[in-house]
Write a protein that holds these residues in place. Sequence first.
Motif, PDB file in Angstrom:
ATOM      1  N   LEU A  79      93.148  22.377 -16.089  1.00 17.35           N
ATOM      2  CA  LEU A  79      92.028  23.181 -15.639  1.00 17.35           C
ATOM      3  C   LEU A  79      90.930  22.366 -14.969  1.00 17.35           C
ATOM      4  O   LEU A  79      90.427  22.737 -13.918  1.00 17.35           O
ATOM      5  N   TYR A  80      90.572  21.254 -15.578  1.00 15.13           N
ATOM      6  CA  TYR A  80      89.448  20.456 -15.075  1.00 15.13           C
ATOM      7  C   TYR A  80      89.883  19.140 -14.453  1.00 15.13           C
ATOM      8  O   TYR A  80      89.049  18.304 -14.163  1.00 15.13           O
TER       9      TYR A  80
ATOM     10  N   ARG B 295      85.255  16.993 -12.214  1.00 19.19           N
ATOM     11  CA  ARG B 295      86.671  16.647 -12.212  1.00 19.19           C
ATOM     12  C   ARG B 295      86.951  15.339 -12.926  1.00 19.19           C
ATOM     13  O   ARG B 295      86.222  14.364 -12.786  1.00 19.19           O
ATOM     14  N   ASN B 296      88.056  15.351 -13.664  1.00 20.26           N
ATOM     15  CA  ASN B 296      88.655  14.128 -14.179  1.00 20.26           C
ATOM     16  C   ASN B 296      89.954  13.926 -13.425  1.00 20.26           C
ATOM     17  O   ASN B 296      90.557  14.880 -12.939  1.00 20.26           O
TER      18      ASN B 296
ATOM     19  N   GLU C  61      91.930  18.707 -22.929  1.00 16.83           N
ATOM     20  CA  GLU C  61      91.031  18.305 -21.855  1.00 16.83           C
ATOM     21  C   GLU C  61      89.637  18.893 -21.968  1.00 16.83           C
ATOM     22  O   GLU C  61      88.683  18.317 -21.445  1.00 16.83           O
ATOM     23  N   ALA C  62      89.470  19.988 -22.682  1.00 19.26           N
ATOM     24  CA  ALA C  62      88.128  20.540 -22.888  1.00 19.26           C
ATOM     25  C   ALA C  62      87.270  19.607 -23.728  1.00 19.26           C
ATOM     26  O   ALA C  62      86.038  19.668 -23.672  1.00 19.26           O
TER      27      ALA C  62
ATOM     28  N   SER D  69      84.371  22.393 -28.232  1.00 19.28           N
ATOM     29  CA  SER D  69      84.540  23.579 -27.387  1.00 19.28           C
ATOM     30  C   SER D  69      86.014  23.842 -27.200  1.00 19.28           C
ATOM     31  O   SER D  69      86.799  22.944 -26.938  1.00 19.28           O
ATOM     32  N   ASP D  70      86.390  25.087 -27.373  1.00 17.11           N
ATOM     33  CA  ASP D  70      87.775  25.499 -27.196  1.00 17.11           C
ATOM     34  C   ASP D  70      87.879  26.460 -26.029  1.00 17.11           C
ATOM     35  O   ASP D  70      87.026  27.326 -25.857  1.00 17.11           O
ATOM     36  N   ILE D  71      88.911  26.299 -25.244  1.00 13.82           N
ATOM     37  CA  ILE D  71      89.169  27.215 -24.153  1.00 13.82           C
ATOM     38  C   ILE D  71      90.466  27.928 -24.471  1.00 13.82           C
ATOM     39  O   ILE D  71      91.481  27.304 -24.725  1.00 13.82           O
ATOM     40  N   SER D  72      90.421  29.234 -24.500  1.00 15.87           N
ATOM     41  CA  SER D  72      91.620  30.007 -24.833  1.00 15.87           C
ATOM     42  C   SER D  72      92.207  30.629 -23.600  1.00 15.87           C
ATOM     43  O   SER D  72      91.583  31.009 -22.710  1.00 15.87           O
TER      44      SER D  72
END
Length: 122
Positions: free
Chosen positions: A2-3, A43-44, A75-76, A119-122
């Motif tokens: 994502l990132y 960005r990474n 990655e989050a 932080s979690d991204i679902s």
Amino acid sequence: MLYSESLKKNRDFQKVYRLGKSYANRFLIMYALQNDAFVAGTRNRLGISVSKKVGNSVVRHHLTRLVRESYRLNEAKFKRGYDFVVIVRPTAKEKGYREIEDALLHMAKLQKVLNTEKSDIS
């Protein structure tokens, strides 16, 4: 991812090796360097290197997939604006997902590139 995107060019790998800070554990070596996109901070970039000393192409590709998936799922937790190069050591050859994930997060903690808030991204 994502990132993040992949480090692909040799000159980008060389820049991270030359200017980045490195830490190592039994299974991985991680170099980290703030990238040019740090100004935007969005960005990474992740580069993974597995030597032929580790094993044949099937083994090397399997380890690459394990590192990439470990990073993708976590990655989050990583701060934005960094280039990472992860080098897989021969001792990681027989290890599973959990050991590789733990080693990657351990390296990120040593590099101080983990976000302090959870932080979690679902």
